[in-house]
Design an enzyme around this catalytic site. Sequence first.
Site, PDB file in Angstrom:
ATOM      1  N   GLN A 166       0.793  -1.245   0.000  1.00 51.55           N
ATOM      2  CA  GLN A 166       0.000   0.000   0.000  1.00 51.55           C
ATOM      3  C   GLN A 166       0.824   1.295   0.000  1.00 51.55           C
ATOM      4  O   GLN A 166       0.534   2.192  -0.766  1.00 51.55           O
ATOM      5  CB  GLN A 166      -0.914  -0.026   1.222  1.00 51.55           C
ATOM      6  N   GLU A 209      -3.784   9.531  -0.327  1.00 49.07           N
ATOM      7  CA  GLU A 209      -3.138  10.308   0.740  1.00 49.07           C
ATOM      8  C   GLU A 209      -2.116  11.286   0.181  1.00 49.07           C
ATOM      9  O   GLU A 209      -1.245  11.768   0.893  1.00 49.07           O
ATOM     10  CB  GLU A 209      -2.477   9.366   1.744  1.00 49.07           C
ATOM     11  N   ASP A 246       3.876   0.396   4.662  1.00 47.05           N
ATOM     12  CA  ASP A 246       2.582  -0.155   5.071  1.00 47.05           C
ATOM     13  C   ASP A 246       2.238  -1.202   4.015  1.00 47.05           C
ATOM     14  O   ASP A 246       1.818  -0.864   2.904  1.00 47.05           O
ATOM     15  CB  ASP A 246       1.498   0.924   5.154  1.00 47.05           C
ATOM     16  N   GLU A 287       4.423  -2.166   8.645  1.00 44.89           N
ATOM     17  CA  GLU A 287       3.045  -2.189   9.156  1.00 44.89           C
ATOM     18  C   GLU A 287       2.244  -3.252   8.408  1.00 44.89           C
ATOM     19  O   GLU A 287       2.363  -3.359   7.175  1.00 44.89           O
ATOM     20  CB  GLU A 287       2.441  -0.795   8.938  1.00 44.89           C
ATOM     21  N   ASP A 314      -1.916  -2.740  12.360  1.00 47.90           N
ATOM     22  CA  ASP A 314      -2.997  -1.793  12.036  1.00 47.90           C
ATOM     23  C   ASP A 314      -4.299  -2.589  11.906  1.00 47.90           C
ATOM     24  O   ASP A 314      -5.061  -2.710  12.866  1.00 47.90           O
ATOM     25  CB  ASP A 314      -2.634  -1.036  10.748  1.00 47.90           C
ATOM     26  N   LYS A 339      -5.406   4.525  15.399  1.00 48.44           N
ATOM     27  CA  LYS A 339      -6.350   5.339  14.622  1.00 48.44           C
ATOM     28  C   LYS A 339      -7.618   5.443  15.457  1.00 48.44           C
ATOM     29  O   LYS A 339      -8.302   4.436  15.677  1.00 48.44           O
ATOM     30  CB  LYS A 339      -6.706   4.632  13.311  1.00 48.44           C
ATOM     31  N   SER A 369      -7.133   7.600   5.192  1.00 49.08           N
ATOM     32  CA  SER A 369      -6.967   8.015   3.786  1.00 49.08           C
ATOM     33  C   SER A 369      -8.048   9.008   3.372  1.00 49.08           C
ATOM     34  O   SER A 369      -7.825   9.860   2.524  1.00 49.08           O
ATOM     35  CB  SER A 369      -6.947   6.797   2.880  1.00 49.08           C
ATOM     36  N   LYS A 390       1.717   9.464  11.302  1.00 47.36           N
ATOM     37  CA  LYS A 390       1.537   9.010   9.916  1.00 47.36           C
ATOM     38  C   LYS A 390       0.345   9.772   9.345  1.00 47.36           C
ATOM     39  O   LYS A 390      -0.798   9.503   9.688  1.00 47.36           O
ATOM     40  CB  LYS A 390       1.276   7.503   9.936  1.00 47.36           C
TER      41      LYS A 390
HETATM   42  P1  PGA Z   1      -7.086   3.691   5.465  1.00 47.32           P
HETATM   43  O1  PGA Z   1      -5.602   3.150   5.425  1.00 47.32           O
HETATM   44  O2  PGA Z   1      -7.154   4.972   6.168  1.00 47.32           O
HETATM   45  O3  PGA Z   1      -7.454   3.761   4.002  1.00 47.32           O
HETATM   46  O4  PGA Z   1      -7.885   2.599   6.127  1.00 47.32           O
HETATM   47  C1  PGA Z   1      -4.535   3.661   6.074  1.00 47.32           C
HETATM   48  C2  PGA Z   1      -3.653   2.540   6.544  1.00 47.32           C
HETATM   49  O5  PGA Z   1      -3.846   1.374   6.150  1.00 47.32           O
HETATM   50  O6  PGA Z   1      -2.797   2.778   7.372  1.00 47.32           O
HETATM   51 ZN    ZN Z   2      -2.222   0.409   7.450  1.00 45.74          ZN
END
Ligand code: PGA
Ligand code: ZN
Length: 435
Positions: A166, A209, A246, A287, A314, A339, A369, A390
């Site tokens: 990713q 992002e 990641d 990650e 994550d 998060k 994201s 991040k």
């Molecule tokens: P997401 O991904 O905000 O699209 O879920 C960010 C990440 O995987 O760290």
């Molecule tokens: Zn992630």
Amino acid sequence: MSVIKQFRAREILDSRGRPSVRAVCELEGSIKASASVPSGASTGRAEARELRDGDPRRYGGFGCRNAVAHVNGTIHAATQGKSFANQAEFDRFLIALDGTTDKSRLGANAILACSVSFARASASETGVELWHHFSGMANICPNALPRLTINLLSGGKHAGQQVAIQDVLIVPAISATIDESLLMTYDVYQAAAGLILKRYGMRLLRADEGGLGPPCRTPEEMIEVALEAIRLAGYKEGSEFVLALDVAASHFHTRDGYALGSDVLSSQEMVERIRQWVEVYPIVSIEDGLAEDDWAAWPILLTRIGRRSLVVGDDLLCTDPVLIERAIRERCCNALLLKVNQVGTLTEAAEACSIARSSGWQIALSVRSGETEDDWAADLAVGWGANQFKNGSITQSERLAKYNRLLEIEEQTGFPVTQICSSREPIIEPTQRSL
Ligand code: PGA
Ligand code: ZN
């Protein structure tokens, strides 16, 4: 002691142009504060549920009118005139009001918007900066700013899936300030944009992002592009800049294994591939190197690379205290990606942070994201003493709002940026374990 006068919310649009929720908390005494909440694309299965309207005629079903109605209706009615001694008391009240285990009745988006707007209003009531208020809530006395991990190149769900992994993130490793970190990052971003135009004939097309999404064929090619950009910008890889990945492996894990380009790897082979990356490249953080349901393989990954890289959970952990405790018991990770909207209230996120930290883990505070122009995540990263922040790339206002807020906090506090955490010790060959 904060007495609620009213909660109001509205539907706003996030950085993907999808609906999200902004709530305004008004306290007795004319204090008002708002908060907007983000949304992920590469989500873990155990995340708290955002409430989406599901009406295909509005925003493809992503509308948030029901979540907004819950703030204006149920939450407002239940909290009006009530006093709350602190954030935990307020958040526990919301959790009980929702009554589900995944916040699906009122919606994690509605609940978090209320949780954060209440925190902001309380900070303003006591006359302190938001980061300071957050630190008091978590009983932390911060004395440093988080080190930035900045999205340079994207694949997976954040770009066109052209490569399975990713994000390749760059980490300014020796900068003492946020100011200098951003300047160094600007140089590398420009070098990468030039390189990608020259090599792939690709103009500045940005991923979710703000990272660049070159049509690399393999993860190794993507990592090499990042390293070349670092060198082209005049920096030394491995000392002035290091890398973080990641992998987001849940999203290319199939019943047959990890579909990495033309290869389908077993868990053991995936661990081995990651070990090679960490050995060959200056990578300090991996990650989601493995999928969220591949629990048995995570301890092997930690044994293999944990001496020289962070092993960050994550999707595996979803900022959920129960999953984090399991990962500590089973020795799966040495860092938490935190998060807040994965769990849905500040209080539960603070609990997750404290459990991880008391086991000696590092904390990487992450935005999503799909973000908004709100900047509370920067205050949270400082207030909770996160080791890393991040926040995506250095383009797009939803990212820059947070970086710019960090610059402001840096000016206020004079805190230095925390030292990079990985020691990059040589990999110790582990005792073999079978899966
Ligand atoms: P997401 O991904 O905000 O699209 O879920 C960010 C990440 O995987 O760290
Ligand atoms: Zn992630």
